[in-house]
Design a protein around this motif. Structure first.
Motif, PDB file in Angstrom:
ATOM      1  N   TYR A  40       2.212  -6.296 -15.327  1.00 23.18           N
ATOM      2  CA  TYR A  40       1.897  -7.166 -14.518  1.00 23.18           C
ATOM      3  C   TYR A  40       3.062  -8.211 -14.317  1.00 23.18           C
ATOM      4  CZ  TYR A  40      -3.134  -6.075 -13.005  1.00 23.18           C
ATOM      5  OH  TYR A  40      -4.053  -5.566 -12.481  1.00 23.18           O
ATOM      6  N   PHE A  41       3.606  -8.518 -15.252  1.00 21.85           N
ATOM      7  CA  PHE A  41       5.170  -9.507 -15.168  1.00 21.85           C
ATOM      8  C   PHE A  41       5.813  -8.997 -14.076  1.00 21.85           C
ATOM      9  CE2 PHE A  41       9.096 -10.865 -16.755  1.00 21.85           C
ATOM     10  CZ  PHE A  41       8.817 -12.155 -16.939  1.00 21.85           C
ATOM     11  N   ALA A  42       5.945  -7.486 -14.255  1.00 25.05           N
ATOM     12  CA  ALA A  42       6.887  -7.094 -13.086  1.00 25.05           C
ATOM     13  C   ALA A  42       6.419  -7.100 -11.791  1.00 25.05           C
ATOM     14  CB  ALA A  42       6.995  -5.489 -13.252  1.00 25.05           C
ATOM     15  N   GLN A  43       5.084  -7.139 -11.537  1.00 23.02           N
ATOM     16  CA  GLN A  43       4.591  -7.750 -10.108  1.00 23.02           C
ATOM     17  C   GLN A  43       4.786  -9.294  -9.980  1.00 23.02           C
ATOM     18  OE1 GLN A  43       0.636  -6.407  -9.808  1.00 23.02           O
ATOM     19  NE2 GLN A  43       0.982  -4.638 -11.191  1.00 23.02           N
ATOM     20  N   GLY A  44       4.729  -9.815 -10.764  1.00 23.51           N
ATOM     21  CA  GLY A  44       4.528 -11.299 -10.673  1.00 23.51           C
ATOM     22  C   GLY A  44       5.917 -11.893 -10.233  1.00 23.51           C
ATOM     23  N   TRP A 202      13.768  -3.651 -12.427  1.00 24.43           N
ATOM     24  CA  TRP A 202      14.497  -2.301 -13.177  1.00 24.43           C
ATOM     25  C   TRP A 202      14.517  -2.264 -14.649  1.00 24.43           C
ATOM     26  CZ3 TRP A 202      18.197  -2.940  -8.490  1.00 24.43           C
ATOM     27  CH2 TRP A 202      17.600  -2.363  -7.291  1.00 24.43           C
ATOM     28  N   VAL A 203      14.798  -3.443 -15.305  1.00 21.50           N
ATOM     29  CA  VAL A 203      14.752  -3.379 -16.409  1.00 21.50           C
ATOM     30  C   VAL A 203      13.560  -3.262 -17.291  1.00 21.50           C
ATOM     31  CG1 VAL A 203      15.146  -5.177 -18.525  1.00 21.50           C
ATOM     32  CG2 VAL A 203      16.670  -5.185 -16.705  1.00 21.50           C
ATOM     33  N   ILE A 204      12.394  -3.631 -16.666  1.00 20.08           N
ATOM     34  CA  ILE A 204      10.860  -3.641 -17.103  1.00 20.08           C
ATOM     35  C   ILE A 204      10.671  -1.954 -16.816  1.00 20.08           C
ATOM     36  CG2 ILE A 204       8.603  -4.058 -16.741  1.00 20.08           C
ATOM     37  CD1 ILE A 204       9.412  -7.035 -16.192  1.00 20.08           C
ATOM     38  N   MET A 205      11.307  -1.471 -16.037  1.00 19.41           N
ATOM     39  CA  MET A 205      10.789  -0.056 -15.806  1.00 19.41           C
ATOM     40  C   MET A 205      10.968   0.892 -16.913  1.00 19.41           C
ATOM     41  SD  MET A 205      12.545   2.341 -12.592  1.00 19.41           S
ATOM     42  CE  MET A 205      13.983   2.224 -13.357  1.00 19.41           C
ATOM     43  N   LEU A 206      12.081   0.305 -18.007  1.00 16.77           N
ATOM     44  CA  LEU A 206      12.133   1.109 -19.270  1.00 16.77           C
ATOM     45  C   LEU A 206      10.970   1.383 -20.090  1.00 16.77           C
ATOM     46  CD1 LEU A 206      15.340  -0.583 -20.413  1.00 16.77           C
ATOM     47  CD2 LEU A 206      15.279   1.635 -19.289  1.00 16.77           C
ATOM     48  N   ALA A 207       9.884   0.516 -20.027  1.00 15.81           N
ATOM     49  CA  ALA A 207       8.733   0.428 -20.780  1.00 15.81           C
ATOM     50  C   ALA A 207       7.767   1.773 -20.275  1.00 15.81           C
ATOM     51  CB  ALA A 207       7.755  -0.705 -20.447  1.00 15.81           C
ATOM     52  N   PRO A 208       7.547   2.024 -18.962  1.00 17.95           N
ATOM     53  CA  PRO A 208       6.878   3.219 -18.635  1.00 17.95           C
ATOM     54  C   PRO A 208       7.903   4.429 -19.078  1.00 17.95           C
ATOM     55  CG  PRO A 208       7.130   2.077 -16.701  1.00 17.95           C
ATOM     56  CD  PRO A 208       7.648   1.098 -17.707  1.00 17.95           C
ATOM     57  N   LEU A 209       9.036   4.233 -18.844  1.00 20.68           N
ATOM     58  CA  LEU A 209       9.942   5.478 -18.939  1.00 20.68           C
ATOM     59  C   LEU A 209       9.959   5.895 -20.695  1.00 20.68           C
ATOM     60  CD1 LEU A 209      12.235   7.223 -17.639  1.00 20.68           C
ATOM     61  CD2 LEU A 209      13.733   5.519 -18.796  1.00 20.68           C
ATOM     62  N   LEU A 210       9.817   4.833 -21.530  1.00 24.42           N
ATOM     63  CA  LEU A 210       9.745   5.279 -23.010  1.00 24.42           C
ATOM     64  C   LEU A 210       8.561   5.305 -23.686  1.00 24.42           C
ATOM     65  CD1 LEU A 210      12.944   2.835 -23.535  1.00 24.42           C
ATOM     66  CD2 LEU A 210      12.951   5.169 -23.173  1.00 24.42           C
ATOM     67  N   VAL A 211       7.558   4.745 -23.129  1.00 27.04           N
ATOM     68  CA  VAL A 211       6.122   4.696 -23.851  1.00 27.04           C
ATOM     69  C   VAL A 211       5.393   5.743 -23.027  1.00 27.04           C
ATOM     70  CG1 VAL A 211       4.122   3.303 -24.546  1.00 27.04           C
ATOM     71  CG2 VAL A 211       6.366   2.242 -24.328  1.00 27.04           C
ATOM     72  N   ARG A 212       4.781   6.606 -24.107  1.00 27.79           N
ATOM     73  CA  ARG A 212       3.857   7.812 -23.396  1.00 27.79           C
ATOM     74  C   ARG A 212       2.556   7.133 -23.521  1.00 27.79           C
ATOM     75  NH1 ARG A 212       5.588  12.814 -23.299  1.00 27.79           N
ATOM     76  NH2 ARG A 212       3.284  13.532 -23.552  1.00 27.79           N
ATOM     77  N   GLU A 213       1.483   7.875 -22.448  1.00 26.53           N
ATOM     78  CA  GLU A 213       0.176   7.234 -22.372  1.00 26.53           C
ATOM     79  C   GLU A 213      -0.668   7.808 -23.624  1.00 26.53           C
ATOM     80  OE1 GLU A 213      -1.343   8.601 -18.535  1.00 26.53           O
ATOM     81  OE2 GLU A 213       0.398   8.147 -17.573  1.00 26.53           O
ATOM     82  N   ARG A 214      -0.355   9.002 -23.854  1.00 21.70           N
ATOM     83  CA  ARG A 214      -1.126   9.722 -25.115  1.00 21.70           C
ATOM     84  C   ARG A 214      -0.175  10.589 -26.030  1.00 21.70           C
ATOM     85  NH1 ARG A 214      -6.581   9.873 -23.594  1.00 21.70           N
ATOM     86  NH2 ARG A 214      -6.864   9.144 -21.326  1.00 21.70           N
TER      87      ARG A 214
END
Length: 441
Positions: A40-44, A202-214
C-alpha cells in the motif's frame, strides 16, 4: 440456505496450527503486516504525487476546477475496472512463484513507466496527460487487486482489522511523501521529480520478488489442486440481496468527501496563494493524523463493529466539512487550514480502515479477489464520477457552497449502511458457526 463453497485458499490458521517461525507470508504474522504495508505504501507515493504535487503543476499552468476534475476523473477510472480484474486473477491457480505475486511484480514494474513518460509530456496536451495517467493507474489498480486478493487468501480473520489499519496507514504515509512532489520539483525540476516518484515503486518491488506466499511444498501443491473461479458460486453470491447492498454503500458512502477532493488543492494554491512549502507542510500534518485515524479506525471496528465506526466517521467528516464551509473568513489563516486538514484526514482514514474491514467481512472467501474487488471498484467509480462533478460544482457555486453540499451528501448517506448486515453475510458465505463467532457488525 445453500451451503457455502469451500475456500481453497483459506488462511493457514483456519486449517492448521500456526508455525512458530517462518519466512513466508503464510506462517509469519510480522512478515504479513510488513509486506501488505509495503504494497500500500507503493500505491501511495505515486498517487499522492498525481493527486497533490502534479495537480499543483497543472494548476500553475491555468487549469480550472472543472478541467482538473476531468483529469482526476480519468485517473480514477481504471480503479473502477478492478471489478473485471478480480475474476481474471482468480482464474489463475498459481505456480512456483505463487498465485498473486506474479501480478504484483508485473504491475509494479509497469507502474513507473508512465511516470517517466509524464516527465517528457507537454502539460498543455491534456489528451496525452490523460492517457498516461490512465495507463499508470491501470497498473496501479492491478497491483491493488493482486495485493487485496493475496490478503484475502492469507490473512486470518482475527488479523484483518489490524492489517487493514497498517495497510491504510502505510498508504497515507506514501501519499504524504508523494504530495511533496511540488516542493521537490522546486529544487530539482519536474523531470527529475517524476523519476524520483517512480524509483521507490521499483525498490519496493523487491518485497514480492523475495518473499514467498507460502512454503515451497505448500505452494507447489496449490497449483495443480486449486480450482478456478467458481461460476456457480458467483451466481449464488449475486443472488444474495444484503450483499448487493454493499455495492450501493460502496458507491454512495464516500461521495461527500470525494466531491471536495477535486478542488481543495486549487483552493489552497490558486485562491489562497499557498506556496509549495505551505502545501508540503499541510501534507506532513496529514500523515500522522491519517496514520492515527487508520489505527484507531481499525481497532474500534474490531471492537464495536465495522458499520458503527463507518457511521461515526461519516458523521464526523460531514461535521468537519460543514464547519470549514461556514467560516470562509478563516481560510487565509494557516492554523485554521491545519486544523481542518488534521480533523478531516483523521476522520477520513478512520472511515477507510473500517470500510476495508467491512467489505472484507461481507465478501465471499470462495471467490478470492473477485467479490472484495467488486466492492472497491464501486468506491472508485464514485471517486471518478465525483471528481468531475466536484470541480463543476466549485466553479459554478463557489467553494463554500460546494463544501456545504458535500457535507450534506456525506451525512445523508449514513442510513445506507443498514442495507447490508455483515453477520448475515458471514452466515451466508461462511456458515452459521462462523457467523456466531464473528466480530460485531
Amino acid at each position: 440456505m445453500s451451503e457455502p463453497a469451500e475456500n481453497l485458499y483459506a488462511a493457514p490458521e483456519a486449517t492448521a496450527p500456526p508455525k512458530p517461525r517462518g519466512k513466508t507470508l503464510a506462517d509469519s504474522r510480522i512478515l504479513r503486516f510488513v509486506f501488505f504495508g509495503l504494497m500500500y505504501f507503493a500505491q501511495g507515493i505515486p498517487w499522492g504525487f498525481l493527486a497533490g504535487g502534479y495537480r499543483v503543476f497543472l494548476i500553475d499552468r491555468g487549469l480550472s476546477n472543472e478541467a482538473l476534475g476531468t483529469v482526476m476523473g480519468i485517473a480514477y477510472l481504471p480503479w473502477s475496472f478492478k471489478v473485471f480484474l478480480g475474476p481474471l486473477l482468480d482464474r489463475y491457480r498459481g505456480g512456483r512463484f505463487g498465485r498473486r505475486r506474479p501480478f504484483i511484480l508485473l504491475a509494479e514494474l509497469l507502474m513507473g513507466l508512465p511516470l517517466l513518460a509524464l516527465a517528457a509530456a507537454d502539460p498543455n496536451r491534456l489528451g496525452v496527460i490523460n492517457v498516461l495517467l490512465f495507463v499508470h493507474n491501470s497498473f496501479a489498480a492491478l497491483q491493488d487487486v493482486a495485493s487485496d486478493g493475496l490478503a484475502v487468501d492469507i490473512l486470518p480473520a482475527d488479523e484483518t482489522g489490524r492489517a487493514n489499519s497498517i495497510m491504510w496507514a502505510a498508504k497515507i504515509i506514501g501519499v504524504a511523501i508523494g504530495a511533496g512532489g511540488a516542493k521537490l520539483a522546486k529544487h530539482i525540476g519536474w523531470e527529475a521529480t517524476f523519476v524520483a516518484m517512480a524509483l521507490p515503486v521499483w525498490v519496493i518491488m523487491l518485497a514480492p520478488l523475495l518473499v514467498r506466499e507460502r512454503p515451497r511444498s505448500e505452494g507447489a501443491e496449490l497449483a495443480p489442486e486449486g480450482k478456478r473461479l467458481n461460476v456457480k458460486e458467483l451466481v449464488r453470491t449475486l443472488r444474495f440481496w444484503p450483499g448487493l447492498g454493499g455495492f450501493v454503500i460502496g458507491f454512495c458512502a464516500p461521495a461527500g468527501f470525494a466531491l471536495v477532493g477535486t478542488f481543495t488543492t486549487r483552493l489552497y494554491r490558486k485562491d489562497l496563494g499557498l506556496s509549495e512549502e505551505a502545501l508540503w507542510a499541510l501534507s506532513t500534518f496529514d500523515a500522522p493524523a491519517g496514520v492515527v485515524g487508520s489505527l484507531v479506525g481499525g481497532a474500534l471496528a474490531d471492537r464495536f463493529g465495522k458499520r458503527s465506526i463507518m457511521a461515526v466517521s461519516m458523521l464526523l467528516i460531514g461535521l468537519v466539512m460543514a464547519t470549514f464551509a461556514a467560516h470562509p473568513e478563516l481560510w487565509p489563516r494557516f492554523g485554521f487550514l491545519v486544523a481542518y486538514q488534521v480533523a478531516h484526514q483523521f476522520a477520513y482514514c478512520m472511515y477507510s480502515a473500517a470500510t476495508l474491514g467491512f467489505f472484507m467481512t461481507i465478501s465471499n472467501p470462495a471467490l478470492g479477489a473477485t467479490h472484495f474487488t467488486a466492492y472497491m471498484a464501486m468506491t472508485n467509480l464514485c471517486y471518478s464520477f465525483t471528481a468531475w462533478y466536484g470541480g463543476w460544482l466549485a466553479d459554478r457555486m463557489g467553494y463554500s457552497r460546494a463544501i456545504l453540499i458535500a457535507a450534506f451528501v456525506q451525512v445523508v448517506a449514513i442510513p445506507l449502511l443498514l442495507l447490508c448486515d455483515p453477520k448475515k453475510a458471514e452466515a451466508y458465505f461462511r456458515g452459521e458457526k462462523d457467523a456466531q463467532t464473528a466480530t460485531p457488525a
